[in-house]
Design a protein around this motif. Sequence first.
Motif, PDB file in Angstrom:
ATOM      1  N   ARG A 172       0.903  -1.294   0.002  1.00 54.66           N
ATOM      2  CA  ARG A 172      -0.010  -0.186  -0.161  1.00 54.66           C
ATOM      3  C   ARG A 172       0.977   1.150  -0.024  1.00 54.66           C
ATOM      4  N   VAL A 173       0.638   2.256  -0.982  1.00 61.41           N
ATOM      5  CA  VAL A 173       1.143   3.313  -0.849  1.00 61.41           C
ATOM      6  C   VAL A 173       0.341   4.807  -0.625  1.00 61.41           C
ATOM      7  N   LYS A 174       1.082   5.652  -0.173  1.00 66.13           N
ATOM      8  CA  LYS A 174       0.577   6.931  -0.005  1.00 66.13           C
ATOM      9  C   LYS A 174       1.416   7.985  -0.222  1.00 66.13           C
ATOM     10  N   GLY A 175       0.788   9.056  -0.737  1.00 64.82           N
ATOM     11  CA  GLY A 175       1.625  10.411  -1.426  1.00 64.82           C
ATOM     12  C   GLY A 175       0.592  11.553  -1.323  1.00 64.82           C
ATOM     13  N   GLU A 176       1.211  12.680  -1.801  1.00 64.96           N
ATOM     14  CA  GLU A 176       0.518  13.777  -1.678  1.00 64.96           C
ATOM     15  C   GLU A 176      -0.075  13.737  -2.949  1.00 64.96           C
ATOM     16  N   GLY A 197      -2.632  15.385  -6.184  1.00 73.37           N
ATOM     17  CA  GLY A 197      -2.482  16.517  -7.056  1.00 73.37           C
ATOM     18  C   GLY A 197      -3.070  16.629  -8.466  1.00 73.37           C
ATOM     19  N   HIS A 198      -2.873  17.631  -9.200  1.00 74.49           N
ATOM     20  CA  HIS A 198      -3.210  17.731 -10.554  1.00 74.49           C
ATOM     21  C   HIS A 198      -2.241  17.019 -11.583  1.00 74.49           C
ATOM     22  N   SER A 199      -2.584  16.309 -12.561  1.00 77.66           N
ATOM     23  CA  SER A 199      -1.916  15.721 -13.477  1.00 77.66           C
ATOM     24  C   SER A 199      -0.878  16.753 -14.277  1.00 77.66           C
ATOM     25  N   ALA A 200      -1.436  18.169 -14.387  1.00 75.62           N
ATOM     26  CA  ALA A 200      -0.381  19.174 -15.079  1.00 75.62           C
ATOM     27  C   ALA A 200       0.581  19.710 -14.044  1.00 75.62           C
ATOM     28  N   ARG A 201       0.434  19.232 -12.747  1.00 75.91           N
ATOM     29  CA  ARG A 201       1.761  19.624 -11.835  1.00 75.91           C
ATOM     30  C   ARG A 201       1.988  18.388 -11.108  1.00 75.91           C
ATOM     31  N   PRO A 202       2.720  17.396 -11.764  1.00 76.14           N
ATOM     32  CA  PRO A 202       3.291  16.133 -11.016  1.00 76.14           C
ATOM     33  C   PRO A 202       4.292  16.669 -10.106  1.00 76.14           C
ATOM     34  N   HIS A 203       4.917  17.504 -10.403  1.00 78.93           N
ATOM     35  CA  HIS A 203       6.208  17.867  -9.616  1.00 78.93           C
ATOM     36  C   HIS A 203       5.781  18.337  -8.222  1.00 78.93           C
ATOM     37  N   LEU A 204       4.549  18.636  -7.875  1.00 81.01           N
ATOM     38  CA  LEU A 204       4.144  19.149  -6.810  1.00 81.01           C
ATOM     39  C   LEU A 204       3.588  18.087  -5.934  1.00 81.01           C
ATOM     40  N   ALA A 205       3.333  16.691  -6.587  1.00 80.52           N
ATOM     41  CA  ALA A 205       2.783  15.832  -5.873  1.00 80.52           C
ATOM     42  C   ALA A 205       3.634  14.648  -5.519  1.00 80.52           C
ATOM     43  N   ALA A 206       3.316  13.534  -4.905  1.00 80.77           N
ATOM     44  CA  ALA A 206       4.234  12.242  -4.975  1.00 80.77           C
ATOM     45  C   ALA A 206       3.386  11.291  -5.643  1.00 80.77           C
ATOM     46  N   ASP A 207       3.555  10.689  -6.906  1.00 83.26           N
ATOM     47  CA  ASP A 207       2.860  10.253  -7.821  1.00 83.26           C
ATOM     48  C   ASP A 207       2.792   8.632  -7.259  1.00 83.26           C
ATOM     49  N   VAL A 208       1.771   8.193  -6.701  1.00 84.27           N
ATOM     50  CA  VAL A 208       1.512   6.980  -6.259  1.00 84.27           C
ATOM     51  C   VAL A 208       1.263   5.937  -7.524  1.00 84.27           C
ATOM     52  N   VAL A 209       0.776   6.419  -8.594  1.00 87.59           N
ATOM     53  CA  VAL A 209       0.523   5.643  -9.805  1.00 87.59           C
ATOM     54  C   VAL A 209       1.736   5.234 -10.302  1.00 87.59           C
ATOM     55  N   TYR A 210       2.751   6.389 -10.437  1.00 84.74           N
ATOM     56  CA  TYR A 210       4.059   6.053 -10.961  1.00 84.74           C
ATOM     57  C   TYR A 210       4.644   5.002 -10.224  1.00 84.74           C
ATOM     58  N   ALA A 211       4.810   5.153  -8.768  1.00 87.28           N
ATOM     59  CA  ALA A 211       5.316   4.235  -7.841  1.00 87.28           C
ATOM     60  C   ALA A 211       4.777   2.894  -7.693  1.00 87.28           C
ATOM     61  N   LEU A 212       3.527   2.768  -8.154  1.00 82.99           N
ATOM     62  CA  LEU A 212       2.965   1.354  -8.070  1.00 82.99           C
ATOM     63  C   LEU A 212       3.635   0.685  -9.479  1.00 82.99           C
ATOM     64  N   SER A 213       3.749   1.715 -10.530  1.00 83.59           N
ATOM     65  CA  SER A 213       3.958   1.154 -11.734  1.00 83.59           C
ATOM     66  C   SER A 213       5.643   0.683 -11.676  1.00 83.59           C
ATOM     67  N   LYS A 214       6.365   1.205 -10.833  1.00 84.41           N
ATOM     68  CA  LYS A 214       7.873   0.908 -10.624  1.00 84.41           C
ATOM     69  C   LYS A 214       7.781  -0.109 -10.042  1.00 84.41           C
ATOM     70  N   LEU A 215       6.948  -0.460  -8.885  1.00 84.37           N
ATOM     71  CA  LEU A 215       6.888  -1.841  -8.430  1.00 84.37           C
ATOM     72  C   LEU A 215       6.633  -2.862  -9.037  1.00 84.37           C
ATOM     73  N   VAL A 216       5.432  -2.850  -9.813  1.00 92.26           N
ATOM     74  CA  VAL A 216       5.022  -3.930 -10.725  1.00 92.26           C
ATOM     75  C   VAL A 216       6.424  -4.215 -11.865  1.00 92.26           C
ATOM     76  N   VAL A 217       7.123  -3.081 -12.260  1.00 91.69           N
ATOM     77  CA  VAL A 217       7.996  -3.484 -13.379  1.00 91.69           C
ATOM     78  C   VAL A 217       9.422  -3.850 -12.634  1.00 91.69           C
ATOM     79  N   ASP A 218       9.754  -3.134 -11.824  1.00 92.36           N
ATOM     80  CA  ASP A 218      11.117  -3.422 -11.034  1.00 92.36           C
ATOM     81  C   ASP A 218      11.340  -4.526 -10.173  1.00 92.36           C
ATOM     82  N   LEU A 219      10.313  -4.838  -9.020  1.00 91.76           N
ATOM     83  CA  LEU A 219      10.653  -5.894  -8.154  1.00 91.76           C
ATOM     84  C   LEU A 219      10.687  -7.114  -8.670  1.00 91.76           C
TER      85      LEU A 219
END
Length: 394
Positions: A189-193, A195-217
């Motif tokens: 389970r992941v949690k992050g800040e 936000g708007h998809s137009a400003r990903p640099h202001l968020a902690a992107d959990v979708v990206y994090a989950l994708s990293k897990l699926v591919v990298d782990l």
Amino acid sequence: MDIGAQVASWMDRHHDEVIGWRRHLHSHPELSHMEYRTTEFLASVLKSHGLEPHLFPGTGLMVDIGPASDSRLAFRADMDALPLVESTGLDFASETTGVAHSCGHDVHTVIALALACALNSVQLDIGIRVIFQPAEEVMTGGATDLISFGALQGVDAIYAIHVEPKLKVGKVGIRAGAITSASDVIEIRVKGEGGHSARPHLAADVVYALSKLVVDLPGLLSRRVDPRTGTVLVFGTINAGYAPNAIPDSGVVSGTLRTADIGTWREMRPLVAELVEQVLAPTGVKHELIYNPGVPPVLNDDVATALLASAARDVDQQAVVQAPQSSGGEDFSWYLEHVPGSMARLGCWSGQGPKQDLHQSDLVVDERAIGVGVRLFGSLVQQYSSRSEAFLKH
């Protein structure tokens, strides 16, 4: 006449009765830990054949046959069914909505039941225990409960079979060493800040994090674990977010981790925790790893497996084939943590039409496999009886 021949003769005389037992069990399946009617039925049949079953708390039972002894040969059968809607169209199909014997446990159970009844009519010089186990299909399964209730007390070796719809009736799949795999379930389970998809640099992107897990782990595990162990991580679910233009603040991914090596299995949890931490560290998300250990691999003992192969050849010289190593899990493994033993694959494909698979709603087992299983176990009792001293020294 030896024990195997006497068991075979009993099976010939009681064939129709045994098939009737199987069809009753098949049409009245029960889910894990709910096998009350099944337990009652088995106890009734055993009593009608002069046996005195011992009932476990809840569901499940066992019966001892032959001379009272601190040295017994045991057989285990699992009794539970699956939460599936049967689609076989059989005259004796499941009468319980949403529950079906689509893994063949009704066949395992009736083979053990017939064996117990047959052996009670035979003069035995060794003690036999037949164990009818509930809840193989769930974690934590019934094996550990029955062991804690004393099912293995006085047992020197234990055997089981599992139907195999990829294998023709009359064939018995034998394999020394790992025949199944450990099977664990992991959830991250992941949690992050958000936000708007137009400003990903202001968020902690959990979708990206989950994708990293699926591919990298899985890839990282393949570089940290010996590939000869048959270790594989496969994710089955990934969930996060609702809108395409919003970065969610939480998500979850889950899957199964399997290995055929018991040493690797025992070291897997801390390794997964380490790698999850490394994968997610650059993403800025927080995480929680929920690691649910399942069952160890079934590790067939060399000597026990050799006796099983000899018993199969005693039934039919052409019966034995090499069973492949499966990535599926099976809680018979817990018994083998305490005593030596072996599990075989029992062919149940008729030889005509397409080969089916376990855990499918249309699975049809050729009932001739029942007679093969009973004869196999009867021959095994004979093999064990004549070689028990050598086995015990092993």
